[in-house]
Design a protein around this motif. Structure first.
Motif, PDB file in Angstrom:
ATOM      1  N   THR A  87       0.817  -1.218   0.000  1.00 39.26           N
ATOM      2  CA  THR A  87       0.000   0.000   0.000  1.00 39.26           C
ATOM      3  C   THR A  87       0.846   1.262   0.000  1.00 39.26           C
ATOM      4  OG1 THR A  87      -1.732  -1.180   1.210  1.00 39.26           O
ATOM      5  CG2 THR A  87      -1.856   1.229   1.194  1.00 39.26           C
ATOM      6  N   VAL A  88       1.863   1.330   0.868  1.00 37.10           N
ATOM      7  CA  VAL A  88       2.639   2.573   1.014  1.00 37.10           C
ATOM      8  C   VAL A  88       4.106   2.376   0.657  1.00 37.10           C
ATOM      9  CG1 VAL A  88       1.070   3.444   2.788  1.00 37.10           C
ATOM     10  CG2 VAL A  88       3.116   2.174   3.478  1.00 37.10           C
ATOM     11  N   GLY A  89       4.427   1.315  -0.087  1.00 37.91           N
ATOM     12  CA  GLY A  89       5.812   1.058  -0.462  1.00 37.91           C
ATOM     13  C   GLY A  89       6.441   2.173  -1.279  1.00 37.91           C
ATOM     14  N   ASN A  90       5.616   2.911  -2.045  1.00 39.58           N
ATOM     15  CA  ASN A  90       6.149   4.024  -2.830  1.00 39.58           C
ATOM     16  C   ASN A  90       6.675   5.149  -1.954  1.00 39.58           C
ATOM     17  OD1 ASN A  90       5.532   2.822  -5.329  1.00 39.58           O
ATOM     18  ND2 ASN A  90       3.430   3.585  -5.240  1.00 39.58           N
ATOM     19  N   ILE A  91       6.202   5.210  -0.719  1.00 43.12           N
ATOM     20  CA  ILE A  91       6.685   6.202   0.244  1.00 43.12           C
ATOM     21  C   ILE A  91       7.772   5.583   1.118  1.00 43.12           C
ATOM     22  CG2 ILE A  91       6.081   7.717   2.164  1.00 43.12           C
ATOM     23  CD1 ILE A  91       4.788   8.614  -0.406  1.00 43.12           C
ATOM     24  N   GLY A 162      -5.864   2.182  -4.770  1.00 44.89           N
ATOM     25  CA  GLY A 162      -5.541   1.599  -3.479  1.00 44.89           C
ATOM     26  C   GLY A 162      -4.078   1.669  -3.092  1.00 44.89           C
ATOM     27  N   VAL A 163      -3.273   2.320  -3.930  1.00 40.85           N
ATOM     28  CA  VAL A 163      -1.834   2.428  -3.661  1.00 40.85           C
ATOM     29  C   VAL A 163      -1.475   3.897  -3.455  1.00 40.85           C
ATOM     30  CG1 VAL A 163       0.500   2.005  -4.559  1.00 40.85           C
ATOM     31  CG2 VAL A 163      -1.341   0.362  -4.991  1.00 40.85           C
ATOM     32  N   VAL A 164      -0.640   4.171  -2.456  1.00 41.29           N
ATOM     33  CA  VAL A 164      -0.257   5.536  -2.126  1.00 41.29           C
ATOM     34  C   VAL A 164       0.905   5.985  -3.011  1.00 41.29           C
ATOM     35  CG1 VAL A 164       0.676   7.026  -0.319  1.00 41.29           C
ATOM     36  CG2 VAL A 164      -1.048   5.306   0.249  1.00 41.29           C
ATOM     37  N   HIS A 165       0.792   7.196  -3.560  1.00 37.94           N
ATOM     38  CA  HIS A 165       1.845   7.791  -4.370  1.00 37.94           C
ATOM     39  C   HIS A 165       2.178   9.172  -3.813  1.00 37.94           C
ATOM     40  CE1 HIS A 165       1.557   4.800  -7.700  1.00 37.94           C
ATOM     41  NE2 HIS A 165       0.295   4.734  -7.307  1.00 37.94           N
ATOM     42  N   ALA A 166       3.440   9.535  -3.866  1.00 31.68           N
ATOM     43  CA  ALA A 166       3.862  10.850  -3.374  1.00 31.68           C
ATOM     44  C   ALA A 166       3.511  11.927  -4.391  1.00 31.68           C
ATOM     45  CB  ALA A 166       5.360  10.852  -3.102  1.00 31.68           C
ATOM     46  N   THR A 167       2.965  13.026  -3.904  1.00 31.06           N
ATOM     47  CA  THR A 167       2.728  14.196  -4.752  1.00 31.06           C
ATOM     48  C   THR A 167       3.715  15.310  -4.439  1.00 31.06           C
ATOM     49  OG1 THR A 167       1.083  15.058  -3.174  1.00 31.06           O
ATOM     50  CG2 THR A 167       0.281  13.684  -4.996  1.00 31.06           C
ATOM     51  N   SER A 168       4.278  15.288  -3.234  1.00 28.03           N
ATOM     52  CA  SER A 168       5.286  16.276  -2.840  1.00 28.03           C
ATOM     53  C   SER A 168       6.203  15.638  -1.806  1.00 28.03           C
ATOM     54  CB  SER A 168       4.637  17.533  -2.255  1.00 28.03           C
ATOM     55  OG  SER A 168       5.615  18.378  -1.673  1.00 28.03           O
ATOM     56  N   TRP A 169       7.449  15.386  -2.205  1.00 26.87           N
ATOM     57  CA  TRP A 169       8.372  14.757  -1.267  1.00 26.87           C
ATOM     58  C   TRP A 169       8.736  15.690  -0.120  1.00 26.87           C
ATOM     59  CZ3 TRP A 169       9.181   9.892  -0.478  1.00 26.87           C
ATOM     60  CH2 TRP A 169       8.965   8.973  -1.513  1.00 26.87           C
ATOM     61  N   TRP A 381      -4.558   2.308  13.541  1.00 26.21           N
ATOM     62  CA  TRP A 381      -4.009   2.579  12.226  1.00 26.21           C
ATOM     63  C   TRP A 381      -2.525   2.221  12.169  1.00 26.21           C
ATOM     64  CZ3 TRP A 381      -7.283   3.854   8.411  1.00 26.21           C
ATOM     65  CH2 TRP A 381      -8.530   4.383   8.764  1.00 26.21           C
ATOM     66  N   LEU A 382      -2.117   1.646  11.055  1.00 29.34           N
ATOM     67  CA  LEU A 382      -0.697   1.483  10.779  1.00 29.34           C
ATOM     68  C   LEU A 382      -0.171   2.765  10.137  1.00 29.34           C
ATOM     69  CD1 LEU A 382       1.623  -0.490  11.024  1.00 29.34           C
ATOM     70  CD2 LEU A 382       1.039  -1.404   8.781  1.00 29.34           C
ATOM     71  N   VAL A 383      -0.928   3.297   9.200  1.00 29.64           N
ATOM     72  CA  VAL A 383      -0.682   4.627   8.651  1.00 29.64           C
ATOM     73  C   VAL A 383      -1.978   5.401   8.839  1.00 29.64           C
ATOM     74  CG1 VAL A 383      -0.037   5.980   6.629  1.00 29.64           C
ATOM     75  CG2 VAL A 383       0.907   3.677   6.936  1.00 29.64           C
ATOM     76  N   THR A 384      -1.932   6.430   9.634  1.00 28.18           N
ATOM     77  CA  THR A 384      -3.138   7.125  10.064  1.00 28.18           C
ATOM     78  C   THR A 384      -4.023   7.539   8.889  1.00 28.18           C
ATOM     79  OG1 THR A 384      -1.938   7.987  11.984  1.00 28.18           O
ATOM     80  CG2 THR A 384      -4.015   9.071  11.404  1.00 28.18           C
ATOM     81  N   GLY A 385      -5.271   7.077   8.922  1.00 27.35           N
ATOM     82  CA  GLY A 385      -6.248   7.451   7.912  1.00 27.35           C
ATOM     83  C   GLY A 385      -6.099   6.753   6.581  1.00 27.35           C
TER      84      GLY A 385
END
Length: 464
Positions: A87-91, A162-169, A381-385
């Motif tokens: 889910t959040v591997g891109n971050i 369903g996968v998280v992507h960064a919009t601003s590092w 939550w593992l990652v909040t929200g």
């Protein structure tokens, strides 16, 4: 039998609890080593080099255990929490990658010079290596805390399929809680290392070490702790205000506030009861919690009942927070008392030295309590929200996780015993080591102690 979710949480908690003990020391200890080395360069006093040589061995031992335990912990992202990286591997992936690059390119490269180049490279090069290792450990903490803070207060992202992507590092890294958590952790490391240095130095003195080096290290640790303890209280207050804004349910659990109320008391003691959703045996100071968190005596604090089903377990946070604060106050009182005794009486009585020995690992207690508040406070939550803990856990059978948990705990008990036993042996061995080594002349650029003509420096007990 416990299910896979609970067993995986226990296993990760055990791994991170063991791992964090060692970086908490090394992050700041390498800066203390850099200070020792710099003082040697500026003063040519061999006592600073003797202190450096002893503590660099302690640093190497502690650093090695931190690296080993960190590697095993990272494996669990794939084995126990596959949903996390999916889910959040891109971050998480890039931030963990930056931490690894920092560790290998700065810490690992210059650590070799720092440990084995003491007589093989010019003095300035060795000092530079010590500085690079210190910067490397701090940068490693920077990236790890950036990821951990993002999991607490995520920002700069979007969700696609369903996968998280960064919009601003920049927003990902400098998320709302990151500056406070980074400062809080670095100060915690400073206090942990300061009392670690004080405790081992006091142990050496009590065992009959009358040399200047342990007394100088002890004095350095006390002064450092006396400076950092009030700074930690200030930063901790700022961190609490940030948490109050972004994670009000965590603050409600820490303070034991069930119903939203104004003028909430600061509970000195209570036993939270999640069945009745109230506190038993509560003893508090009226309105003080509201005053601290809102800066108004009648300020409003949202209660846990507003977050029913979506707030962390209360008891771990309530008691963990008080253990952390209580230990912090004890460290502050001890450091200031020690500095007072050094300034007014020029010596530390044996009873105070024994207190310092007892507090050798006091920073570990405060750090673990604080980390439990931080990590348990994020639940469910593992990652909040974004991702709940239950949605990221592995589907493997509970028996498999239970077996690996038992093996981890067995290994950690053995390693902890070996670590403390080795520290004791190293401290005892140092008692018999000469204050100065004069057999080796000071060559151009080599890091040996001073020649015979300069060994007249007072080697009596010093001022500690």
């Amino acid at each position: 039998m416990l299910d896979t979710l609970i067993l995986s949480r226990i296993q990760f908690a055990a791994n991170i609890s063991f791992h964090i003990l060692f970086p908490t020391i090394t992050i700041a200890l390498c800066w203390i080593l850099f200070f020792f080395k710099l003082r040697f360069d500026l003063t040519d006093n061999p006592v600073w080099m003797r202190a450096y040589r002893f503590w660099v061995k302690i640093f190497a031992l502690t650093f090695a255990l931190g690296v080993v335990s960190g590697i095993t912990m990272s494996f669990q992202f794939g084995t126990n929490w596959p949903g996390y990286m999916e889910t959040v591997g891109n971050i998480a992936g890039p931030l963990l990658g930056y931490e690894v690059l920092t560790a290998f390119f700065l810490e690992a490269t210059f650590l070799g010079i720092m440990l084995f180049g003491i007589k093989r490279v010019p003095s300035k090069v060795h000092t530079f290596a010590a500085l690079m290792v210190a910067i490397g450990t701090t940068l490693s903490a920077f990236w790890i805390l950036a990821l951990n803070s993002w999991m607490q207060t995520p920002a700069g992202y979007e969700i696609r399929d369903g996968v998280v992507h960064a919009t601003s590092w920049l927003e990902v890294i400098f998320n709302p809680s990151f500056p406070y958590r980074l400062a809080h952790m670095l100060l915690a490391s400073g206090l942990t290392a300061a009392f670690f240095v004080c405790g081992l130095s006091a142990y050496r003195i009590l065992k009959g070490d009358g040399k200047q080096a342990p007394r100088l290290a002890l004095k350095t640790g006390l002064i450092l702790a006396a400076i950092l303890a009030p700074l930690q209280a200030f930063v901790g207050d700022l961190h609490g205000l940030n948490t109050f804004e972004h994670q009000p349910q965590k603050i409600a659990a820490m303070e034991g506030v069930w119903e939203t109320e104004r003028g909430a008391p600061l509970l000195l003691f209570a036993v939270p009861n999640e069945e009745t959703r109230s506190n038993d045996f509560a003893v508090g100071i009226p309105s003080l919690a509201s005053l601290i968190l809102t800066h108004e005596p009648d300020g409003e604090i949202r209660g846990l009942n507003e977050f029913e089903g979506d707030h962390p377990p209360v008891k771990p946070l309530f008691f963990g927070f008080r253990i952390m604060v209580g230990m912090g106050l004890l460290m502050l009182a001890t450091a200031w008392t020690g500095c007072y005794l050094l300034r007014r009486k020029k010596s530390l009585p044996p009873i105070f030295l024994k207190l310092l020995v007892a507090m050798t690992f006091s920073g570990w207690v405060a750090t673990l309590a604080g980390w439990y508040v931080t990590e348990v406070g994020r639940q469910p939550w593992l990652v909040t929200g974004i991702l709940k803990t239950a949605d990221a856990v592995t589907p493997v059978a509970p028996a498999n996780v239970g077996l690996s948990l038992a093996l981890y705990l067995t290994v950690y008990v053995i390693l902890m015993w070996a670590y403390i036993h080795t520290l004791k042996r190293m401290a005892l061995k140092s008692v018999t080591v000469e204050e100065f080594e004069t057999a080796e002349p000071v060559a151009d650029g080599s890091l040996t102690n001073l020649p015979h003509s300069q060994t007249h420096i007072d080697t009596r007990g010093g001022t500690v």
